[in-house]
Design a protein around this motif. Structure first.
Motif, PDB file in Angstrom:
ATOM      1  N   GLY A 198       0.790  -1.216   0.000  1.00 17.44           N
ATOM      2  CA  GLY A 198       0.000   0.000   0.000  1.00 17.44           C
ATOM      3  C   GLY A 198       0.824   1.267   0.000  1.00 17.44           C
ATOM      4  N   GLU A 199       0.330   2.265   0.745  1.00 15.13           N
ATOM      5  CA  GLU A 199       0.910   3.606   0.713  1.00 15.13           C
ATOM      6  C   GLU A 199       2.368   3.625   1.164  1.00 15.13           C
ATOM      7  OE1 GLU A 199       0.122   7.967   2.806  1.00 15.13           O
ATOM      8  OE2 GLU A 199      -1.498   6.493   2.721  1.00 15.13           O
ATOM      9  N   ILE A 200       2.703   2.855   2.202  1.00 14.70           N
ATOM     10  CA  ILE A 200       4.078   2.861   2.705  1.00 14.70           C
ATOM     11  C   ILE A 200       5.027   2.276   1.669  1.00 14.70           C
ATOM     12  CG2 ILE A 200       5.618   1.990   4.519  1.00 14.70           C
ATOM     13  CD1 ILE A 200       3.122   1.969   6.364  1.00 14.70           C
ATOM     14  N   ALA A 201       4.629   1.164   1.036  1.00 12.94           N
ATOM     15  CA  ALA A 201       5.465   0.555  -0.004  1.00 12.94           C
ATOM     16  C   ALA A 201       5.676   1.514  -1.171  1.00 12.94           C
ATOM     17  CB  ALA A 201       4.822  -0.741  -0.492  1.00 12.94           C
ATOM     18  N   ARG A 202       4.633   2.208  -1.562  1.00 12.52           N
ATOM     19  CA  ARG A 202       4.762   3.169  -2.672  1.00 12.52           C
ATOM     20  C   ARG A 202       5.705   4.303  -2.295  1.00 12.52           C
ATOM     21  NH1 ARG A 202       3.097   0.450  -7.121  1.00 12.52           N
ATOM     22  NH2 ARG A 202       0.985  -0.369  -6.866  1.00 12.52           N
ATOM     23  N   THR A 203       5.622   4.755  -1.053  1.00 17.51           N
ATOM     24  CA  THR A 203       6.494   5.841  -0.603  1.00 17.51           C
ATOM     25  C   THR A 203       7.960   5.402  -0.617  1.00 17.51           C
ATOM     26  OG1 THR A 203       4.754   6.776   0.791  1.00 17.51           O
ATOM     27  CG2 THR A 203       7.023   7.388   1.314  1.00 17.51           C
ATOM     28  N   ILE A 204       8.230   4.198  -0.129  1.00 18.93           N
ATOM     29  CA  ILE A 204       9.604   3.682  -0.140  1.00 18.93           C
ATOM     30  C   ILE A 204      10.114   3.554  -1.567  1.00 18.93           C
ATOM     31  CG2 ILE A 204      11.054   1.682   0.410  1.00 18.93           C
ATOM     32  CD1 ILE A 204       9.267   1.228   2.872  1.00 18.93           C
ATOM     33  N   ASP A 205       9.271   3.065  -2.472  1.00 21.12           N
ATOM     34  CA  ASP A 205       9.659   2.906  -3.874  1.00 21.12           C
ATOM     35  C   ASP A 205      10.008   4.262  -4.504  1.00 21.12           C
ATOM     36  OD1 ASP A 205       9.333   0.946  -6.458  1.00 21.12           O
ATOM     37  OD2 ASP A 205       8.629   2.970  -6.927  1.00 21.12           O
ATOM     38  N   ARG A 206       9.138   5.255  -4.294  1.00 22.02           N
ATOM     39  CA  ARG A 206       9.408   6.581  -4.865  1.00 22.02           C
ATOM     40  C   ARG A 206      10.690   7.170  -4.295  1.00 22.02           C
ATOM     41  NH1 ARG A 206       3.690   7.132  -4.153  1.00 22.02           N
ATOM     42  NH2 ARG A 206       4.062   8.191  -2.164  1.00 22.02           N
ATOM     43  N   TYR A 207      10.892   6.996  -2.992  1.00 24.73           N
ATOM     44  CA  TYR A 207      12.090   7.523  -2.343  1.00 24.73           C
ATOM     45  C   TYR A 207      13.342   6.869  -2.913  1.00 24.73           C
ATOM     46  CZ  TYR A 207      15.488   8.424   1.404  1.00 24.73           C
ATOM     47  OH  TYR A 207      16.596   8.795   2.121  1.00 24.73           O
TER      48      TYR A 207
END
Length: 577
Positions: A243-252
């Motif tokens: 979800g949102e946390i995984a997407r944030t880590i990926d973008r970072y």
């Protein structure tokens, strides 16, 4: 820091001595905490209290352990957090057996060996900071795997105390403040050199408005982590991995040029595994099999089974000599055989067998330290900075949990707005082609963190652990021998002076030079013992620090009463009710 030292200066303080206890061993710092309804021992008093509060709300030991781990990830970021991995051994009173959980994450699928090798040529090793040593964080999935199988309360209730502390703040304790400042100081040159690709998020999360690490007694808040915990409370493990946390880590990671991707997180799952044991003088000591180093403790104990340590004596040179030599033998095997079993299964049954211990023990000279040590050949017997906490409840469930970001606080990387640092566990890969622990995409690195457990006649008697890298199996053996061979209590065993041997070969390509290595001992070691160890050929150094952090719970199998202990070298406490 408030002080009542008056006009005394540092030199005067150095000459002051501790008072005397009227019972128990003279070196013990406190009595064990004794309770019958439930106990918790963690590296932070507030985290221990969180665990007890969860038990009082009707939660079980698994619920309380998760709650304490969430709290201590906030309160002791110098050693752990949800950017790291987790390992667990627990006793389930309903099925009357031990269970093991491997919550380690894997290396990024998009980072090849050749690509890693090119970076190693630049830095001289897999670096301790930045994106290269980052592997998938396994802790959150480990929490939810435990909770799904054994939990009782809703995760929203379990995470609520940590959320409140992250939002409202808590006062930083003495030892944690010391390590906090030390870690941030170490990060600075790595960030300046470009090893750590992005460092402003870490500064914003972990430093004060003045740019300093929080001092002892200073209130620290982490609202970003509070929001992350809220996402986990409402969205479960999928919020982190899909979800949102995984997407944030990926973008970072894409922004800073790192290799970890959403697909790596989405593919992660913890693994339930069977703990393994050896019988030491009537007690079954349980550890997790590789890729962790737990069986090194079992190999040492199996070797020591051939000696009567109660006869050689507590803290004598003869006893310590035998223990150190057993360590040196076990650690050469550790360097050669311990790795991700999906890539290179270790011959575990042979390594911890009595027959193999007989072969290795024959190499020990009781009158002199071995000049050099090599790994053994168990195949001939076959046919073909970390935090530790433990919680027990009124039903007899006991949880032995260890969790870490690996070296220091981790990689130095805090993904945007999430409030936690990613681990640097991937630094523990070998770069030697053909080595069982050689780096590969999608592989779990060798792990140092190891929980432990003890049963007797099929009944649970102790959950315990001792933090501190390669110190951990050495510390496990010292705790077990202190209690079983010499009759120390659970707190006394933790307070006794410790030793640590350095210089063995490592699973990360560091090879023993063939010499004796260095035997470090704490200042409480008897002077006569130190001199006799030197006469046996050991290179002994008396110093402070690096001897781990210990927590334990002992259970009386007849009454069900618990004795809990916490490490005097850190800030933690044991609490019961």
């Amino acid at each position: 820091m408030f002080s009542i030292s008056g006009d005394g200066d540092a030199a005067q303080l150095e000459t002051r001595y501790p008072g005397d206890r009227i019972s128990g061993e003279h070196f013990a710092t406190r009595s064990a905490v004794i309770a019958q309804n439930g106990v918790a021992a963690t590296a932070h008093p507030l985290a221990s209290q969180v665990a007890i509060d969860i038990l009082k709300q009707g939660g079980n030991a698994v619920d309380a352990a998760i709650a304490a781990n969430a709290a201590i990830g906030l309160m002791e970021p110098t050693g752990n957090g949800i950017g790291g991995d987790i390992f667990v051994i627990l006793w389930d009173p309903e099925t009357e057996q031990v269970y093991g959980l491997n919550g380690a994450g894997r290396s990024p699928m998009g980072l090849s060996f050749d690509a890693m090798q090119a970076h190693v040529e630049r830095w001289g090793e897999i670096p301790p900071g930045g994106s290269l040593p980052v592997s998938v964080p396994g802790t959150v999935d480990g929490w939810f795997a435990m909770h799904e199988r054994f939990g009782s309360l809703p995760m929203s209730d379990i995470l609520a105390p940590a959320i409140d502390y992250a939002e409202d703040g808590f006062p930083v304790t003495e030892a944690i403040a010391f390590y906090w400042d030390m870690n941030m100081t170490r990060f600075a040159p790595a960030a300046q050199s470009g090893m750590i690709e992005e460092f402003e998020n870490t500064r914003a999360t972990y430093l004060t408005a003045d740019g300093d690490a929080p001092r002892e007694g200073e209130i620290f808040r982490n609202p970003d982590l509070a929001q992350t915990y809220r996402l986990l409370a409402s969205g479960g493990r999928d919020a982190f991995y899909e979800g949102e946390i995984a997407r944030t880590i990926d973008r970072y990671m894409q922004r800073i040029g790192g290799a970890l991707r959403y697909e790596d997180l989405a593919a992660h799952r913890s693994e339930w595994i069977d703990p393994v044991s050896v019988n030491y003088r009537g007690y079954d000591v349980w550890e997790l099999p590789p890729q962790g180093q737990g069986i090194a403790a079992l190999q040492m104990l199996q070797t020591l089974n051939g000696y009567d340590l109660s006869e050689t004596g507590f803290m004598t040179a003869q006893t310590l000599h035998l223990m150190v030599e057993a360590k040196r033998l076990a650690f050469e095997d550790r360097a050669r055989f311990y790795a991700d079993p999906d890539f290179a299964p270790a011959p575990v049954e042979a390594l911890i067998s009595a027959e193999y211990a007989d072969q290795r023990r024959a190499l020990i000279d009781q009158d002199s330290a071995m000049e050099s040590v090599a790994h053994g050949d168990p195949a001939i017997l076959q046919d073909g900075d970390t935090t530790y906490l433990t919680v027990a409840d009124s039903n007899g469930m006991m949880v032995s949990l260890i969790q870490s970001n690996y070296r220091g606080m981790g990689s130095g990387l805090v993904p945007d707005g999430l409030g936690f640092m990613l681990q640097n566990r991937g630094q523990l890969f070998s770069m030697q082609a053909g080595h069982p622990n050689v780096y590969a995409p999608g592989k779990r690195p060798f792990h140092t963190i190891i929980p432990a457990f003890v049963t007797r006649n099929g009944e649970p008697v102790m959950s315990f652990g001792l933090m501190g890298g390669a110190m951990q199996p050495q510390g496990h053996v010292q705790i077990i021998t202190s209690m079983i061979d010499f009759g120390l209590g659970v707190q006394e065993a933790g307070d006794a002076a410790r030793w640590r041997h350095d210089g063995s070969s490592e699973p990360t390509d560091a090879v023993s030079t063939g010499g004796l290595g260095v035997l470090h001992v704490e200042s409480g070691m008897p002077e006569a013992t130190v001199e006799e160890l030197r006469a046996l050929g050991h290179d002994v150094v008396v110093d402070a620090g690096g001897y781990g952090g210990y927590q334990a719970i002992w259970r009386d199998p007849d009454t069900g009463v618990y004795w809990a202990a916490s490490e005097m070298r850190k800030d933690g406490s044991a609490i019961g009710y």
